[in-house]
Scaffold this active site. Structure first.
Site, PDB file in Angstrom:
ATOM      1  N   LYS A 138     128.477 128.241  32.529  1.00 16.21           N
ATOM      2  CA  LYS A 138     129.705 127.951  31.784  1.00 16.21           C
ATOM      3  C   LYS A 138     130.785 127.339  32.663  1.00 16.21           C
ATOM      4  O   LYS A 138     131.559 126.504  32.207  1.00 16.21           O
ATOM      5  CB  LYS A 138     130.244 129.226  31.122  1.00 16.21           C
ATOM      6  CG  LYS A 138     129.454 129.657  29.907  1.00 16.21           C
ATOM      7  CD  LYS A 138     130.260 130.601  29.031  1.00 16.21           C
ATOM      8  CE  LYS A 138     129.468 131.018  27.815  1.00 16.21           C
ATOM      9  NZ  LYS A 138     130.140 132.044  27.014  1.00 16.21           N
ATOM     10  N   LYS A 168     118.966 125.792  25.315  1.00 18.77           N
ATOM     11  CA  LYS A 168     119.034 126.706  24.175  1.00 18.77           C
ATOM     12  C   LYS A 168     119.969 126.171  23.093  1.00 18.77           C
ATOM     13  O   LYS A 168     120.902 125.431  23.395  1.00 18.77           O
ATOM     14  CB  LYS A 168     119.403 128.126  24.614  1.00 18.77           C
ATOM     15  CG  LYS A 168     120.806 128.349  24.992  1.00 18.77           C
ATOM     16  CD  LYS A 168     121.099 129.848  25.171  1.00 18.77           C
ATOM     17  CE  LYS A 168     122.589 130.006  25.358  1.00 18.77           C
ATOM     18  NZ  LYS A 168     123.069 131.356  25.372  1.00 18.77           N
ATOM     19  N   LYS A 223     126.423 126.847  20.283  1.00 18.98           N
ATOM     20  CA  LYS A 223     127.627 126.410  19.576  1.00 18.98           C
ATOM     21  C   LYS A 223     128.342 125.310  20.327  1.00 18.98           C
ATOM     22  O   LYS A 223     129.061 124.521  19.739  1.00 18.98           O
ATOM     23  CB  LYS A 223     128.641 127.570  19.519  1.00 18.98           C
ATOM     24  CG  LYS A 223     128.308 128.702  18.628  1.00 18.98           C
ATOM     25  CD  LYS A 223     129.335 129.824  18.858  1.00 18.98           C
ATOM     26  CE  LYS A 223     128.781 131.125  18.355  1.00 18.98           C
ATOM     27  NZ  LYS A 223     129.548 132.283  18.750  1.00 18.98           N
TER      28      LYS A 223
HETATM   29  P1  AMP Z   1     127.271 134.249  21.367  1.00 19.90           P
HETATM   30  O1  AMP Z   1     127.424 133.247  20.312  1.00 19.90           O
HETATM   31  O2  AMP Z   1     127.044 133.619  22.713  1.00 19.90           O
HETATM   32  O3  AMP Z   1     128.321 135.303  21.346  1.00 19.90           O
HETATM   33  O4  AMP Z   1     125.890 134.975  21.061  1.00 19.90           O
HETATM   34  C1  AMP Z   1     125.767 135.962  20.063  1.00 19.90           C
HETATM   35  C2  AMP Z   1     124.358 136.522  20.068  1.00 19.90           C
HETATM   36  O5  AMP Z   1     123.431 135.496  19.704  1.00 19.90           O
HETATM   37  C3  AMP Z   1     123.886 137.053  21.430  1.00 19.90           C
HETATM   38  O6  AMP Z   1     123.124 138.230  21.232  1.00 19.90           O
HETATM   39  C4  AMP Z   1     123.032 135.952  21.958  1.00 19.90           C
HETATM   40  O7  AMP Z   1     122.027 136.431  22.826  1.00 19.90           O
HETATM   41  C5  AMP Z   1     122.409 135.377  20.685  1.00 19.90           C
HETATM   42  N1  AMP Z   1     122.080 133.959  20.854  1.00 19.90           N
HETATM   43  C6  AMP Z   1     122.936 132.939  21.112  1.00 19.90           C
HETATM   44  N2  AMP Z   1     122.279 131.759  21.195  1.00 19.90           N
HETATM   45  C7  AMP Z   1     120.955 132.042  20.993  1.00 19.90           C
HETATM   46  C8  AMP Z   1     119.747 131.260  20.955  1.00 19.90           C
HETATM   47  N3  AMP Z   1     119.772 129.935  21.121  1.00 19.90           N
HETATM   48  N4  AMP Z   1     118.586 131.904  20.721  1.00 19.90           N
HETATM   49  C9  AMP Z   1     118.544 133.243  20.523  1.00 19.90           C
HETATM   50  N5  AMP Z   1     119.626 134.041  20.551  1.00 19.90           N
HETATM   51  C10 AMP Z   1     120.826 133.461  20.782  1.00 19.90           C
END
Ligand code: AMP
Ligand code: TRP
Length: 346
Positions: free
Chosen positions: A111, A198, A201
């Site tokens: 990041k 991956k 967002k």
């Molecule tokens: P975040 O949006 O980074 O707060 O992620 C929220 C949840 O979604 C966390 O548990 C992440 O591990 C999961 N997550 C985010 N991106 C992915 C992805 N591409 N594949 C699987 N899990 C994800």
């Protein structure tokens, strides 16, 4: 006692990776144990968030939780900044965790990128706040996507060091050592345009992800235009003896296994079942079936999110009620931690 805690950042539209890697599992787990699902707004501001967007984005995650099937009467849904125990315990953990641990965190490196000196101090100490989120509730299990494994390890190390430093060991320790729960074929959903990245967002191209708010046509179009390779779909002989997909096999055709993994997760099928079904077919036949399945599974959720978006008062009421219930659990734990440290208290 088993207690579940997890969090999602309110930083923009949620996507299929958030759903399959995290939120969908939250729904099933709420039937097994007491569950607390947080919208981590304190974590969100470790990178700049437009103040006028933070509220709507927080409601958007709440809407996704509810639309996915989390029951706000049974489970606790709230936004992190409302419960001050998170920030207070995080400070204590900043003084327990070591700089060497933080320096190993790959998410910070990703990041912060090349502009490390310009990153916020909060982004660097982010894992200590995440440890506080979990441990303020003495949570024992944390459902997350694969990318959060290292942060969970950090939380365990922090709990353990606190227990040793202040209580002489884990047996008399204040905190349990939380376990990650990482589930299924889609714990790591990759970008539709590049199977080595991956789904995220923050990717500048919207074609790389399926948003939970996308309509039917958009979902179908994104799948149709997803990157693939020229070969036919493989059969179950690529799996190892335990039915898992070996990492080197996945890496040899990342886009192909990403789409198959998404299919398996949405259909609730094993790798074996999916590979048997599509063995020898081309992507031209497979993609429409994947699109149909995705629309069938995500469509109703999108509709419910739209309904909830038009009723912000309902969401605000749920978040306020959740925060009260969360604070009731976290306050005594915070007090116990403060006493262990030796602070004078009322
Ligand atoms: P975040 O949006 O980074 O707060 O992620 C929220 C949840 O979604 C966390 O548990 C992440 O591990 C999961 N997550 C985010 N991106 C992915 C992805 N591409 N594949 C699987 N899990 C994800
Ligand atoms: N760091 C997590 C993410 O980016 C979000 C998060 C914050 C979290 N606190 C947590 C997840 C506590 C699980 C438990 O996805």
């Amino acid at each position: 006692m088993k207690r579940i805690f997890s969090g999602v950042q309110p930083t923009g539209a949620l996507h299929l990776g958030n759903y399959l890697g995290a939120i969908r599992n939250f729904v099933d787990l709420q039937h097994e144990a007491e569950a607390i699902y947080c919208i981590v707004d304190l974590h969100a501001i470790t990178v700049w968030q437009e103040p006028s967007a933070l509220g709507p984005n927080t409601r958007e995650v709440a809407a996704a939780y509810l639309a996915a099937g989390i029951d706000p009467k049974k489970s606790i849904i709230f936004n992190q900044s409302r419960v001050s125990a998170h920030a207070e315990l995080a400070w204590i953990f900043n003084c327990v965790a070591r700089i060497g641990w933080l320096n190993r965190m790959t998410q910070f490196k990703e990041k912060a990128g090349k502009h490390r000196e310009q990153a916020s101090a909060g982004l660097y100490i982010y894992p200590a706040l995440m440890a506080a989120d979990i441990l303020a509730y003495k949570a024992t299990h944390v459902p997350v996507g694969d990318d959060q494994k290292q942060h969970l390890e950090f939380a365990r190390n922090t709990a353990q060091k606190f227990n040793y430093d202040y209580r002489g060991g884990d047996e008399n320790g204040v905190f349990p050592l939380p376990e990650p729960i990482i589930m299924g074929a889609a714990a790591r959903v990759m970008s539709l345009r590049d199977g080595s990245k991956k789904m995220s967002k923050s990717d500048t191209s919207d074609m790389t992800r399926i948003n939970l708010s996308d309509d039917r046509d958009t979902i179908a179009d994104k799948i149709k235009r997803a990157r693939t390779d020229p070969d036919m779909l493989p059969g179950p002989d690529v799996l190892d003896e335990s039915g898992d997909l070996p990492e080197h096999t996945r890496k040899s055709r990342p886009e192909c296994f990403n789409l198959l993994g998404i299919y398996a997760a949405l259909a609730n099928e094993s790798w074996r079942e999916v590979l048997q079904r599509f063995e020898g077919q081309g992507f031209g036949g497979f993609k429409p079936q994947l699109a149909e399945l995705a629309v069938e599974k995500l469509g109703p959720m999108g509709q419910e999110m739209t309904r909830l978006r038009n009723d912000p008062a309902e969401i605000d009421r749920i978040l306020a009620d959740g925060a009260d219930r969360a604070a009731e659990i976290a306050q005594p734990v915070l007090k116990e931690a403060k006493q262990a440290v030796g602070f004078l208290l009322d």
